[in-house]
Design a protein around this motif. Structure first.
Motif, PDB file in Angstrom:
ATOM      1  N   TRP A 178      11.156  -6.735  -7.366  1.00 51.60           N
ATOM      2  CA  TRP A 178      12.262  -6.028  -6.974  1.00 51.60           C
ATOM      3  C   TRP A 178      12.057  -4.609  -6.956  1.00 51.60           C
ATOM      4  N   LEU A 179      11.485  -3.885  -8.157  1.00 55.20           N
ATOM      5  CA  LEU A 179      11.386  -2.444  -8.096  1.00 55.20           C
ATOM      6  C   LEU A 179       9.980  -1.850  -7.132  1.00 55.20           C
ATOM      7  N   ILE A 180       9.174  -2.580  -7.060  1.00 53.17           N
ATOM      8  CA  ILE A 180       7.942  -2.087  -6.165  1.00 53.17           C
ATOM      9  C   ILE A 180       8.648  -2.146  -4.784  1.00 53.17           C
ATOM     10  N   LEU A 181       9.317  -3.166  -4.160  1.00 55.88           N
ATOM     11  CA  LEU A 181      10.031  -3.486  -2.917  1.00 55.88           C
ATOM     12  C   LEU A 181      10.977  -2.140  -2.627  1.00 55.88           C
ATOM     13  N   HIS A 182      11.570  -1.959  -3.536  1.00 53.62           N
ATOM     14  CA  HIS A 182      12.776  -1.071  -3.525  1.00 53.62           C
ATOM     15  C   HIS A 182      12.119   0.474  -3.430  1.00 53.62           C
ATOM     16  N   GLY A 183      11.011   0.519  -4.015  1.00 62.14           N
ATOM     17  CA  GLY A 183      10.294   2.026  -4.191  1.00 62.14           C
ATOM     18  C   GLY A 183       9.647   2.033  -2.959  1.00 62.14           C
ATOM     19  N   ARG A 184       9.302   1.277  -2.155  1.00 64.83           N
ATOM     20  CA  ARG A 184       8.480   0.982  -1.148  1.00 64.83           C
ATOM     21  C   ARG A 184       9.395   1.244   0.041  1.00 64.83           C
ATOM     22  N   TYR A 185      10.518   0.687   0.374  1.00 67.69           N
ATOM     23  CA  TYR A 185      11.240   0.724   1.325  1.00 67.69           C
ATOM     24  C   TYR A 185      12.459   1.557   1.585  1.00 67.69           C
ATOM     25  N   VAL A 186      12.940   1.874   0.188  1.00 68.91           N
ATOM     26  CA  VAL A 186      14.337   2.646   0.053  1.00 68.91           C
ATOM     27  C   VAL A 186      14.219   3.949  -0.864  1.00 68.91           C
ATOM     28  N   CYS A 187      13.813   3.632  -2.022  1.00 74.50           N
ATOM     29  CA  CYS A 187      13.446   4.876  -2.930  1.00 74.50           C
ATOM     30  C   CYS A 187      12.339   5.417  -2.573  1.00 74.50           C
ATOM     31  N   LYS A 188      11.928   5.957  -1.516  1.00 74.97           N
ATOM     32  CA  LYS A 188      10.618   6.575  -0.934  1.00 74.97           C
ATOM     33  C   LYS A 188      10.337   7.840  -1.811  1.00 74.97           C
ATOM     34  N   ALA A 189       9.178   8.363  -1.852  1.00 77.74           N
ATOM     35  CA  ALA A 189       8.807   9.453  -2.558  1.00 77.74           C
ATOM     36  C   ALA A 189       9.329  10.527  -2.009  1.00 77.74           C
ATOM     37  N   ARG A 190       9.297  11.038  -0.877  1.00 82.17           N
ATOM     38  CA  ARG A 190       9.410  12.353  -0.248  1.00 82.17           C
ATOM     39  C   ARG A 190      10.913  12.436   0.025  1.00 82.17           C
ATOM     40  N   ALA A 191      11.596  11.193   0.730  1.00 81.56           N
ATOM     41  CA  ALA A 191      12.870  11.200   1.165  1.00 81.56           C
ATOM     42  C   ALA A 191      13.506   9.876   0.631  1.00 81.56           C
ATOM     43  N   PRO A 192      14.073   9.515  -0.425  1.00 82.50           N
ATOM     44  CA  PRO A 192      14.877   8.520  -0.776  1.00 82.50           C
ATOM     45  C   PRO A 192      15.917   8.233   0.174  1.00 82.50           C
ATOM     46  N   LEU A 193      15.997   6.910   0.632  1.00 77.11           N
ATOM     47  CA  LEU A 193      17.203   6.711   1.481  1.00 77.11           C
ATOM     48  C   LEU A 193      18.536   6.220   0.746  1.00 77.11           C
ATOM     49  N   CYS A 194      18.850   7.253   0.073  1.00 80.35           N
ATOM     50  CA  CYS A 194      20.090   7.192  -0.907  1.00 80.35           C
ATOM     51  C   CYS A 194      21.390   6.652  -0.083  1.00 80.35           C
ATOM     52  N   GLY A 195      21.691   6.822   1.241  1.00 79.54           N
ATOM     53  CA  GLY A 195      22.872   6.689   1.711  1.00 79.54           C
ATOM     54  C   GLY A 195      22.698   5.102   2.338  1.00 79.54           C
ATOM     55  N   GLN A 196      21.461   4.745   2.315  1.00 77.61           N
ATOM     56  CA  GLN A 196      21.197   3.044   2.582  1.00 77.61           C
ATOM     57  C   GLN A 196      20.965   2.012   1.013  1.00 77.61           C
ATOM     58  N   CYS A 197      21.272   2.862  -0.004  1.00 76.65           N
ATOM     59  CA  CYS A 197      20.647   2.263  -0.978  1.00 76.65           C
ATOM     60  C   CYS A 197      21.809   1.304  -1.698  1.00 76.65           C
ATOM     61  N   SER A 198      21.696   0.093  -2.019  1.00 74.32           N
ATOM     62  CA  SER A 198      22.424  -0.656  -2.463  1.00 74.32           C
ATOM     63  C   SER A 198      22.901  -0.740  -3.941  1.00 74.32           C
ATOM     64  N   VAL A 199      21.838   0.245  -4.635  1.00 74.72           N
ATOM     65  CA  VAL A 199      22.007   0.246  -6.124  1.00 74.72           C
ATOM     66  C   VAL A 199      22.398   1.711  -6.423  1.00 74.72           C
ATOM     67  N   ALA A 200      22.573   2.621  -5.530  1.00 75.32           N
ATOM     68  CA  ALA A 200      22.917   4.111  -5.530  1.00 75.32           C
ATOM     69  C   ALA A 200      23.846   4.152  -6.698  1.00 75.32           C
ATOM     70  N   ALA A 201      24.779   3.363  -6.887  1.00 74.62           N
ATOM     71  CA  ALA A 201      25.989   3.565  -7.623  1.00 74.62           C
ATOM     72  C   ALA A 201      25.599   3.849  -9.171  1.00 74.62           C
ATOM     73  N   TRP A 202      24.568   3.215  -9.561  1.00 75.30           N
ATOM     74  CA  TRP A 202      24.081   3.209 -11.014  1.00 75.30           C
ATOM     75  C   TRP A 202      22.629   3.910 -11.175  1.00 75.30           C
ATOM     76  N   CYS A 203      22.509   4.756 -10.039  1.00 74.56           N
ATOM     77  CA  CYS A 203      21.199   5.557 -10.216  1.00 74.56           C
ATOM     78  C   CYS A 203      21.628   6.966 -10.566  1.00 74.56           C
ATOM     79  N   ASP A 204      20.907   7.617 -11.487  1.00 77.07           N
ATOM     80  CA  ASP A 204      21.027   8.861 -11.985  1.00 77.07           C
ATOM     81  C   ASP A 204      20.786   9.909 -10.629  1.00 77.07           C
ATOM     82  N   HIS A 205      19.782   9.877 -10.007  1.00 76.67           N
ATOM     83  CA  HIS A 205      19.429  10.732  -9.038  1.00 76.67           C
ATOM     84  C   HIS A 205      20.632  10.741  -7.989  1.00 76.67           C
TER      85      HIS A 205
END
Length: 225
Positions: A178-205
């Protein structure tokens, strides 16, 4: 993240992908070991492209050894660091035959004794092939664990140990996927897709990014004031 946050975080990832799997292609434990060994500093897509041809002609330790160094390099030359990986893979095949009857061992120490197999590779094999609740911390997991506040750490080992402590046991077997796939497709290194992130409500960033500017911690000036 608080324990309640972590529970909600993984429950959401589980609902999205009930049965996550590695994106490396393999049909045996040995093929998995080869693919993971080749994947260091390379993409899964690139590894799969190379191993499709390789496994069609050699998918056992004996067959890999029969190719020889030049023959093996010809199949994997599109992968980064292919020369050193070919040498490591041939040496690993010899040890598998000499020490383990050609089988991939289900033991961390034995796996890490194979050339080119470090802790991360051993964790992937133990988790994917044998279902053990290990945590293979690659660049994606390292980033997600630190950025979200899930399991901050300065080294991959620190993050791995923190994740093993903090992830609820019922999620541990699949958490690494789950963490690898989330990092690969949503929580990307340079431009995380926070607006499309299903777990943004619990994310510090994500929560920090939503704060009004006046409430965000001030960064110290270069002169220290």
């Amino acid at each position: 993240m608080t324990p309640r946050d972590i529970e909600a975080f993984f429950a959401t990832l589980q609902a999205e992908r009930p049965h996550p799997q590695t994106e490396l292609e393999y049909t045996s434990v040995f093929e998995l070991l080869v693919a993971v060994l080749l994947s260091a500093q390379a993409t899964d897509v690139g590894v799969n492209r190379a191993t499709r041809g390789l496994f069609a002609v050699a998918n056992t330790p004996e067959a890999i050894l029969a190719l020889g160094l030049e023959g093996l390099q010809a199949h994997i030359r599109t992968i980064g660091l292919y020369r050193s990986k070919a040498r490591h893979l041939l040496a690993t095949c010899r040890l598998l035959l000499e020490r383990h009857g050609g089988a991939v061992p289900r033991n961390r120490d034995a796996l890490e004794a194979l050339p080119g197999v470090g802790r991360k590779t051993a964790n992937v094999v133990l988790n994917v092939a044998f279902g053990e609740p290990t945590m293979a911390v690659d660049t994606h997991i390292f980033r997600v664990a630190n950025r979200t506040g899930l399991a901050p750490g300065q080294t991959p080992l620190q993050v791995e140990q923190a994740l093993l402590r903090r992830v609820p046991p019922r999620y541990l077997e699949d958490a690494h996927h789950w963490l690898i796939l989330h990092g690969r497709y949503v929580c990307k290194a340079r431009a995380p897709l926070c607006g499309q992130c299903s777990v943004a409500a619990w994310c510090d960033h994500a929560r920090s990014s939503r704060r009004p500017a006046a409430q965000r911690p001030r960064r110290p000036r270069s002169d220290g004031r």
